[in-house]
Every structure is written in C-alpha cells, then in structure tokens.
Design a protein around this motif. Sequence first.
Motif, PDB file in Angstrom:
ATOM      1  N   GLY A   1       0.794  -1.238   0.000  1.00  0.00           N
ATOM      2  CA  GLY A   1       0.000   0.000   0.000  1.00  0.00           C
ATOM      3  C   GLY A   1       0.819   1.277   0.000  1.00  0.00           C
ATOM      4  N   LYS A   2       2.088   1.189  -0.393  1.00  0.00           N
ATOM      5  CA  LYS A   2       2.918   2.397  -0.417  1.00  0.00           C
ATOM      6  C   LYS A   2       2.851   3.024  -1.818  1.00  0.00           C
ATOM      7  CE  LYS A   2       6.127   0.229   2.841  1.00  0.00           C
ATOM      8  NZ  LYS A   2       5.482   0.625   4.086  1.00  0.00           N
ATOM      9  N   HIS A   3       2.874   4.340  -1.856  1.00  0.00           N
ATOM     10  CA  HIS A   3       2.914   5.052  -3.131  1.00  0.00           C
ATOM     11  C   HIS A   3       4.367   5.112  -3.605  1.00  0.00           C
ATOM     12  CE1 HIS A   3      -1.223   6.165  -2.376  1.00  0.00           C
ATOM     13  NE2 HIS A   3      -0.846   6.541  -1.164  1.00  0.00           N
ATOM     14  N   ILE A   4       4.521   5.251  -4.935  1.00  0.00           N
ATOM     15  CA  ILE A   4       5.866   5.191  -5.522  1.00  0.00           C
ATOM     16  C   ILE A   4       6.148   6.443  -6.335  1.00  0.00           C
ATOM     17  CG2 ILE A   4       7.378   3.907  -7.120  1.00  0.00           C
ATOM     18  CD1 ILE A   4       6.462   2.170  -4.758  1.00  0.00           C
ATOM     19  N   VAL A   5       7.375   6.927  -6.203  1.00  0.00           N
ATOM     20  CA  VAL A   5       7.902   7.935  -7.127  1.00  0.00           C
ATOM     21  C   VAL A   5       9.199   7.352  -7.655  1.00  0.00           C
ATOM     22  CG1 VAL A   5       8.756  10.290  -7.393  1.00  0.00           C
ATOM     23  CG2 VAL A   5       6.950   9.816  -5.720  1.00  0.00           C
ATOM     24  N   THR A   6       9.363   7.304  -8.963  1.00  0.00           N
ATOM     25  CA  THR A   6      10.589   6.732  -9.509  1.00  0.00           C
ATOM     26  C   THR A   6      11.150   7.582 -10.648  1.00  0.00           C
ATOM     27  OG1 THR A   6      11.616   4.781 -10.532  1.00  0.00           O
ATOM     28  CG2 THR A   6       9.301   5.140 -11.038  1.00  0.00           C
ATOM     29  N   ALA A   7      12.484   7.604 -10.727  1.00  0.00           N
ATOM     30  CA  ALA A   7      13.161   8.288 -11.840  1.00  0.00           C
ATOM     31  C   ALA A   7      13.723   7.256 -12.806  1.00  0.00           C
ATOM     32  CB  ALA A   7      14.302   9.148 -11.290  1.00  0.00           C
TER      33      ALA A   7
END
Length: 217
Positions: free
Chosen positions: A97-103
């Motif tokens: 249930g964690k949100h993700i930000v990825t480069a």
Amino acid sequence: MKPVKVGLLGLGTVGTGVVRIVEGHQEDLSSQVGSPISIERIAVKDREKYRNIHVDQNKLTEDPWEVIRDPEIDVIVEVMGGIEQTKSYILEALERGKHIVTANKDLMALHGAEILAKAQEKQCDVFYEASVAGGIPIIRTLIEGFSSDRIMKIMGIVNGTTNFILTKMSQEGASYEDVLAEAQQLGYAEADPTSDVEGWTPRARWLFSERLASEPM
Ligand SMILES: NC(=O)c1ccc[n+]([C@@H]2O[C@H](COP(=O)([O-])OP(=O)(O)OC[C@H]3O[C@@H](n4cnc5c(N)ncnc54)[C@H](OP(=O)(O)O)[C@@H]3O)[C@@H](O)[C@H]2O)c1
C-alpha cells in the motif's frame, strides 16, 4: 500534523537532489502537501561511502527490503536504478500500500505496464515524471491536459542527457567526446551512457508508450 514518511532507495546524483529539495524547501512543500515530509530511511549500496551531503547515518541501510517492509513508510522514492531486483522492491511496496515515485526510465520502459496495473489494483499512485525528458513535466501534461485528445505523434529530444550534449555541440561547437565526459562528470550521463547516447532510452520509452496506447488503462 502527521508527516508523510518517505523511504528513499538510492542516494546518488538524483537521491542527493531529492534530500536537498525535501529539506531545503520543507516549508513550501508542507504547505502544498498539507503535511510535513520526512525522509525516514535511505537505502544505499555502501553505508561507509563519502557523500557530499549530510544525512543522519542511522537512516542509512544497505538492505532496501528494510525500507520496503517498514510499516511506517508511506511513500517510496526509487532513485537507485536497476531493473529486475528494483521491480521486485516496487511491486512489494505497492503490495504493502505504499505510493511510488521513480526516476527509473529503464524500469518504467520495460515493466511500467505491470507496475501501473499493480498500482491500480492496490489503489496507489506511481509517479515517474522524473524518468522522462530530463524531468520536464510532460507525463502529467499528457495524462491530464490532453486527456480528451488523440495524440498521433510526439517529436522532440525526449532525453535530457542527449539534449544537453546536442545543445552544447550545436551552440558551443564542443566535441561529442568532451561534452559526454562533462555530462558524466555532472552526473547527467551514467558511467555507462549507452542507453542514453545510443538512443535506447527513448526507443524503449517509445515501445512502452505504444503498448500503453494499445492497452489503455
Ligand atoms: N543522473 C541523472 O541525471 C538522471 C536523470 C533522470 C533519471 N535518472 C535515473 O535515476 C536513477 C538514479 O540515477 P543516479 O544518476 O542518481 O544514479 P547514481 O548516482 O549511480 O546513484 C545510485 C544510488 O543507488 C544506490 N544503490 C545502487 N544499487 C543499490 C543496491 N543494490 N542497494 C542499495 N542501494 C543501491 C547507490 O548507493 P551508493 O551511493 O552507496 O553507491 C547510489 O546511492 C536511475 O534509474 C537513472 O536512470 C538519472
């Protein structure tokens, strides 16, 4: 107010920038988000490595799973690179249930569809703006600003490293080798720049966007 707790995977060129921005712009970010943002854990390859940024040593771990499995963490910011192993971290984080930000352009080009499907199933967000066009806000523009348009073609230099190199070559007459070395020194181009300078990154991204177009989510 309860802070948004962030787990950072990677503290290299991009990760260091993330820490600087989160810490240096805390007031603005807090008022925009509605809560303070706190970087709680940071996964690195080598805890003992010299870093040109001060971080609390106790936050560092060499085991990304510690960050992924930490129940306190709300958002994972993935800026470590890598594909298959990194995909398993992201999928497990979404499962929790964690949100993700990825480069991570390689990861999104190859496994973006699977990751976005998992995010939809778990009702989590995955933001990958930083993985495209050197961080120019183009993904959100396409998804939100052009949602009712049919886009037939996109043309441009969609890779920040290539853009940097071509601009320097055309405006300053610099040689390809010199500008590539400068881009590497500045951290724009990776140590192995093949996927950027051979055109693989945009091509992989183009394949990915073709797949998205044929399987809209
Ligand atoms: N550089 C750019 O301008 C740019 C622009 C857009 C997107 N990106 C993407 O952003 C991502 C990061 O790029 P970067 O240039 O910041 O890379 P980088 O400088 O090489 O940093 C990678 C970081 O990840 C850590 N790391 C790597 N493998 C790990 C592992 N197995 N376990 C734990 N930590 C690990 C490294 O730890 P150590 O510090 O201990 O070695 C380092 O802190 C990549 O996906 C890249 O394609 C980069």
